[in-house]
Scaffold this motif. Structure first.
Motif, PDB file in Angstrom:
ATOM      1  N   GLY A  94       0.644  -1.022  -0.031  1.00  0.00           N
ATOM      2  CA  GLY A  94       0.006  -0.129   0.012  1.00  0.00           C
ATOM      3  C   GLY A  94       0.927   1.375  -0.106  1.00  0.00           C
ATOM      4  O   GLY A  94       0.189   2.250  -0.415  1.00  0.00           O
ATOM      5  N   TYR A  95       2.092   1.185  -0.134  1.00  0.00           N
ATOM      6  CA  TYR A  95       2.945   2.465   0.058  1.00  0.00           C
ATOM      7  C   TYR A  95       2.992   3.289  -1.246  1.00  0.00           C
ATOM      8  O   TYR A  95       2.990   4.205  -1.158  1.00  0.00           O
ATOM      9  CB  TYR A  95       4.399   1.947   0.599  1.00  0.00           C
ATOM     10  CG  TYR A  95       5.207   3.342   1.098  1.00  0.00           C
ATOM     11  CD1 TYR A  95       5.050   3.722   2.095  1.00  0.00           C
ATOM     12  CD2 TYR A  95       5.986   3.777   0.135  1.00  0.00           C
ATOM     13  CE1 TYR A  95       5.600   5.011   2.641  1.00  0.00           C
ATOM     14  CE2 TYR A  95       6.669   4.987   0.480  1.00  0.00           C
ATOM     15  CZ  TYR A  95       6.317   5.667   1.817  1.00  0.00           C
ATOM     16  OH  TYR A  95       7.255   6.716   2.152  1.00  0.00           O
ATOM     17  N   SER A  96       2.861   2.393  -2.227  1.00  0.00           N
ATOM     18  CA  SER A  96       3.076   2.940  -3.742  1.00  0.00           C
ATOM     19  C   SER A  96       1.672   3.882  -3.789  1.00  0.00           C
ATOM     20  O   SER A  96       1.839   5.117  -4.398  1.00  0.00           O
ATOM     21  CB  SER A  96       3.131   2.055  -4.695  1.00  0.00           C
ATOM     22  OG  SER A  96       4.251   1.354  -4.667  1.00  0.00           O
ATOM     23  N   GLU A  97       0.587   3.223  -3.359  1.00  0.00           N
ATOM     24  CA  GLU A  97      -0.630   4.057  -3.489  1.00  0.00           C
ATOM     25  C   GLU A  97      -0.714   5.286  -2.603  1.00  0.00           C
ATOM     26  O   GLU A  97      -1.295   6.355  -2.657  1.00  0.00           O
ATOM     27  CB  GLU A  97      -1.824   3.192  -3.036  1.00  0.00           C
ATOM     28  CG  GLU A  97      -2.242   2.324  -3.901  1.00  0.00           C
ATOM     29  CD  GLU A  97      -1.325   1.119  -4.193  1.00  0.00           C
ATOM     30  OE1 GLU A  97      -0.522   0.892  -3.131  1.00  0.00           O
ATOM     31  OE2 GLU A  97      -0.921   0.133  -5.094  1.00  0.00           O
ATOM     32  N   TYR A  98      -0.047   5.167  -1.216  1.00  0.00           N
ATOM     33  CA  TYR A  98       0.185   6.353  -0.406  1.00  0.00           C
ATOM     34  C   TYR A  98       0.938   7.549  -1.058  1.00  0.00           C
ATOM     35  O   TYR A  98       0.533   8.710  -0.646  1.00  0.00           O
ATOM     36  CB  TYR A  98       0.928   5.821   0.985  1.00  0.00           C
ATOM     37  CG  TYR A  98       1.064   6.667   1.986  1.00  0.00           C
ATOM     38  CD1 TYR A  98       0.164   7.576   2.565  1.00  0.00           C
ATOM     39  CD2 TYR A  98       2.389   7.034   2.199  1.00  0.00           C
ATOM     40  CE1 TYR A  98       0.561   8.757   3.472  1.00  0.00           C
ATOM     41  CE2 TYR A  98       2.851   7.874   3.130  1.00  0.00           C
ATOM     42  CZ  TYR A  98       1.858   8.754   3.641  1.00  0.00           C
ATOM     43  OH  TYR A  98       2.337   9.644   4.727  1.00  0.00           O
ATOM     44  N   LYS A  99       2.014   7.056  -1.532  1.00  0.00           N
ATOM     45  CA  LYS A  99       2.699   8.120  -2.288  1.00  0.00           C
ATOM     46  C   LYS A  99       2.045   9.020  -3.326  1.00  0.00           C
ATOM     47  O   LYS A  99       2.189  10.045  -3.893  1.00  0.00           O
ATOM     48  CB  LYS A  99       3.928   7.358  -2.916  1.00  0.00           C
ATOM     49  CG  LYS A  99       5.002   6.755  -1.907  1.00  0.00           C
ATOM     50  CD  LYS A  99       6.124   6.016  -2.785  1.00  0.00           C
ATOM     51  CE  LYS A  99       6.973   7.126  -3.727  1.00  0.00           C
ATOM     52  NZ  LYS A  99       8.002   6.408  -4.413  1.00  0.00           N
ATOM     53  N   LYS A 100       0.876   8.342  -4.049  1.00  0.00           N
ATOM     54  CA  LYS A 100       0.063   9.068  -4.892  1.00  0.00           C
ATOM     55  C   LYS A 100      -0.875  10.004  -3.909  1.00  0.00           C
ATOM     56  O   LYS A 100      -1.179  10.982  -4.739  1.00  0.00           O
ATOM     57  CB  LYS A 100      -0.539   8.119  -5.992  1.00  0.00           C
ATOM     58  CG  LYS A 100       0.294   6.997  -6.365  1.00  0.00           C
ATOM     59  CD  LYS A 100      -0.278   6.278  -7.578  1.00  0.00           C
ATOM     60  CE  LYS A 100       0.344   5.356  -8.271  1.00  0.00           C
ATOM     61  NZ  LYS A 100      -0.318   4.271  -9.107  1.00  0.00           N
ATOM     62  N   ARG A 101      -1.393   9.478  -2.994  1.00  0.00           N
ATOM     63  CA  ARG A 101      -2.224  10.206  -2.442  1.00  0.00           C
ATOM     64  C   ARG A 101      -1.402  11.333  -1.673  1.00  0.00           C
ATOM     65  O   ARG A 101      -2.013  12.625  -1.562  1.00  0.00           O
ATOM     66  CB  ARG A 101      -2.917   9.715  -1.170  1.00  0.00           C
ATOM     67  CG  ARG A 101      -3.958   8.520  -1.824  1.00  0.00           C
ATOM     68  CD  ARG A 101      -4.794   7.850  -0.587  1.00  0.00           C
ATOM     69  NE  ARG A 101      -3.988   7.606   0.419  1.00  0.00           N
ATOM     70  CZ  ARG A 101      -3.658   6.305   0.786  1.00  0.00           C
ATOM     71  NH1 ARG A 101      -3.619   5.293  -0.108  1.00  0.00           N
ATOM     72  NH2 ARG A 101      -2.984   6.015   1.715  1.00  0.00           N
ATOM     73  N   VAL A 102      -0.291  11.149  -1.202  1.00  0.00           N
ATOM     74  CA  VAL A 102       0.402  12.546  -0.556  1.00  0.00           C
ATOM     75  C   VAL A 102       1.818  12.624  -1.183  1.00  0.00           C
ATOM     76  O   VAL A 102       2.523  11.784  -1.221  1.00  0.00           O
ATOM     77  CB  VAL A 102       0.797  11.900   1.068  1.00  0.00           C
ATOM     78  CG1 VAL A 102       1.499  13.096   1.796  1.00  0.00           C
ATOM     79  CG2 VAL A 102      -0.376  11.475   2.020  1.00  0.00           C
ATOM     80  N   LYS A 103       1.489  13.648  -1.845  1.00  0.00           N
ATOM     81  CA  LYS A 103       2.638  14.138  -2.861  1.00  0.00           C
ATOM     82  C   LYS A 103       3.942  14.381  -2.239  1.00  0.00           C
ATOM     83  O   LYS A 103       5.169  14.288  -2.885  1.00  0.00           O
ATOM     84  CB  LYS A 103       2.118  15.126  -4.006  1.00  0.00           C
ATOM     85  CG  LYS A 103       0.810  14.393  -4.865  1.00  0.00           C
ATOM     86  CD  LYS A 103       0.436  15.232  -5.858  1.00  0.00           C
ATOM     87  CE  LYS A 103      -0.643  14.810  -6.374  1.00  0.00           C
ATOM     88  NZ  LYS A 103      -0.558  13.490  -7.178  1.00  0.00           N
TER      89      LYS A 103
END
Length: 221
Positions: free
Chosen positions: A204-213
């Motif tokens: 889930g970290y890749s998705e988190y990087k997209k949400r928090v830029k």
């Protein structure tokens, strides 16, 4: 009991080491800015340590562990240590030879910045139970995306950046600030390496990087 002894020993050793690095180069015990800094740093640290020992001993144990496995992180930690030693020694020498003249009002403002940074430091620890001094993916770890983690991906580094920049000003030394400034580059290296580790090992970290830029500073980086 083992955790308590370990925590107390590290606290006392840290206090003695910082005191020696400041007062010996200063050549006197009359270095008042050093007393101010030691109080601002070690009193909150003592209080936070007690809270962690009583409320979150597992997190305290993680914070006391500093054995990095990543080669890049080992180098960054070693460089950080050298910068801190240099910064404290230069601050002491600066006081002895009166190289800098920082106004009292700026020292006071920096003292409040240091305290505020430490308060945010404690908040980050409260928010993230997986927080460790070493870069690793722990068993059953999940992505934390609430609180300060919803603003930047590495709030701990963001907070320590302000914390460490305020230290030399509290100590009354512009030359010490020059020693601490390279720590910004160390943080950048640590973040880039840490994100690689987390992206490869934390679901889930890749998705988190997209949400928090933003990694460190909102709207900047």
């Amino acid at each position: 009991m083992k955790l308590l002894i370990n925590a107390v020993l590290k606290f006392v050793m840290g206090l003695l080491l910082v005191s020696a690095l400041l007062f010996l180069p200063a050549g006197t015990l009359g270095y008042m800015n050093a007393y101010l800094f030691i109080g601002l740093l070690f009193i909150p640290m003592f209080i936070l340590g007690i809270i962690l020992f009583l409320k979150a001993p597992a997190l305290l144990e993680k914070r006391l562990s500093a054995k990095e496995k990543e080669k890049t992180q080992k180098g960054a930690v070693a460089l950080s240590g050298l910068l801190f030693v240099a910064g404290f020694v230069v601050a002491g020498l600066d006081f002895r030879f009166e190289w800098s003249h920082i106004p009292d009002w700026l020292v006071i403002i920096s003292s409040f910045v240091l305290l505020a940074s430490y308060a945010l430091y404690a908040e980050v620890m409260r928010e993230n139970a997986y927080l460790s001094r070493t870069v690793e993916v722990q068993e059953n770890q999940r992505v934390v995306d609430t609180g300060l983690y919803s603003i930047v991906r590495h709030p701990m580094y963001a907070v320590t950046l302000w914390l460490f920049i305020s230290i030399p000003i509290v100590l009354g030394s512009w030359w010490s600030l020059l020693c601490f400034l390279p720590y910004i580059a160390v943080i950048v290296v640590r973040i880039i390496n840490e994100e690689r580790v987390l992206e490869n090992g934390l679901e889930g970290y890749s998705e988190y990087k997209k949400r928090v830029k933003y990694r460190l500073l909102p709207f900047i980086w």
